[in-house]
Design an enzyme around this catalytic site. Structure first.
Site: not given
Length: 358
Positions: A127, A152, A160, A221, A224, A267, A293-295
């Site tokens: 991610q 992601h 642009c 840009c 452009c 994580g 994972n922590l938490g």
């Protein structure tokens, strides 16, 4: 698929996990990895030792209480309001980019790269948009970087609205040339070390600067302009809240889970549905899942998965050495990877977490 802002903190109905020793955690993760053909899903917690803060702390709360994500429709809005959103975003990104650019892979990145080189972990889905998994695996000669899927996107490219693409460092130079006063400000921040808080998505908190972002110039840009078009709508190659993940990326993420025998999640709180649905898909396919994972996380109430409450940086290098056995020292590439990696976490956020918990 669209990224929506998750509700936090996570409230789990499952009892707290028993505290594991470091050696117990190493043994459990190594045992999970030993069969091989593992898909790994990583989140912001993996990059903490590289100096990049996670969004949330060990209690599942945002470490920056003023965090307000920018939505896709706001960034791309061509009205005056949209122009101000872009001024604010690109100033934040302009000030935050040097820290992202200077960040280095940590021991977790290199340990996972070593496991990829050994074909224990053929596929990594991340991610994170910092590019650090790619930088770690570049130690492998001739490696095919398509074994890492950036769910992601990546901060390292900008395009642009008409699709003209440029690398982020070049775009940074454009921003500097258009904003000499902000370049001077950034240079002074670098000189004094009084750096604003950097977020995992590469921007910084500038609430203390008020509305001064309205002086920031977002450049036209150049491509452009060559086409006789005036266009200053630029976007980093990352998925914003409210933006759809490209179908090819979504399909590939499912295929990577399907091709693996097991799924190791490291994580991440799984707050975004694009990641959480991969956990659900693995469970539906009856594949073993281990969440490190922590938490708390969004996956805590999913039955049938194994959980370890611990930061990956504490154990993953030792896990890789245990899984790889003699190859950890006899294979020169693996040996180099397992000796590489920074451990430079951001300043302690414990006080912030305690204040938020009150």
């Amino acid at each position: 698929m669209r990224i929506s802002v998750p509700t936090i903190p996570f409230l789990s109905s499952r009892p707290p996990l028993p505290q594991s020793s470091l050696q117990e955690a190493v043994d459990r993760v190594a045992k999970f990895l030993f069969p091989g053909n593992i898909a790994v899903l990583t989140g912001a917690g993996v990059s903490v030792d590289s100096g990049i803060r996670a969004y949330r702390g060990s209690q599942g709360r945002y470490l920056n209480p003023n965090y307000q994500p920018l939505f896709y429709h706001q960034l791309m809005d061509e009205s005056e309001a949209g122009h101000m959103f872009r001024q604010r975003y690109w100033l934040r990104s302009y000030l935050g980019w040097p820290a992202i650019r200077a960040s280095l892979p940590n021991t977790t990145h290199y340990a996972l790269a070593a496991l990829q080189h050994a074909h224990v972990v053929p596929r990594i889905i991340t991610q994170n948009v910092d590019g650090l998994h790619h930088r770690a695996i570049n130690l492998i000669p001739g490696v095919q970087n398509d074994r890492i899927l950036e769910l992601h996107g990546s901060l390292h490219y900008v395009h642009c609205k008409h699709g003209h693409s440029v690398d982020r460092s070049t775009f940074q130079d454009w921003l500097s040339a258009a904003n000499p006063q902000w370049q001077a400000f950034a240079d002074e921040v670098e000189r004094t070390g009084d750096k604003p808080r950097t977020n995992p998505d590469g921007d910084v908190a500038i609430e203390h600067l008020g509305t001064s972002y309205r002086t920031f110039v977002v450049p036209q840009c150049p491509s452009c302009l060559l086409d006789d078009r005036i266009n200053s709508v630029h976007k980093p190659q990352v998925i914003f809240f409210g933006e759809s993940i490209p179908p090819a990326v979504k399909n590939r993420s499912f295929q990577d889970v399907e091709a693996a025998d097991r799924l190791l999640i490291i994580g991440t709180t799984l707050a975004t549905y694009s990641a959480f649905r991969l956990l659900k898909h693995a469970v539906e396919l009856k594949k073993p899942v281990l969440l490190l994972n922590l938490g708390p996380s969004r996956g805590d109430d999913i039955e049938g998965i194994e959980r370890i409450d611990m930061a990956s940086g504490l154990i993953i290098r030792d896990v890789a050495r245990l899984v790889l056995g003699t190859r950890a020292s006899t294979d020169p590439i693996i040996a180099k990877m397992l000796q590489s990696g920074v451990v430079k976490p951001p300043e302690d956020d414990t006080d912030t977490e305690q204040a938020l918990a009150k």
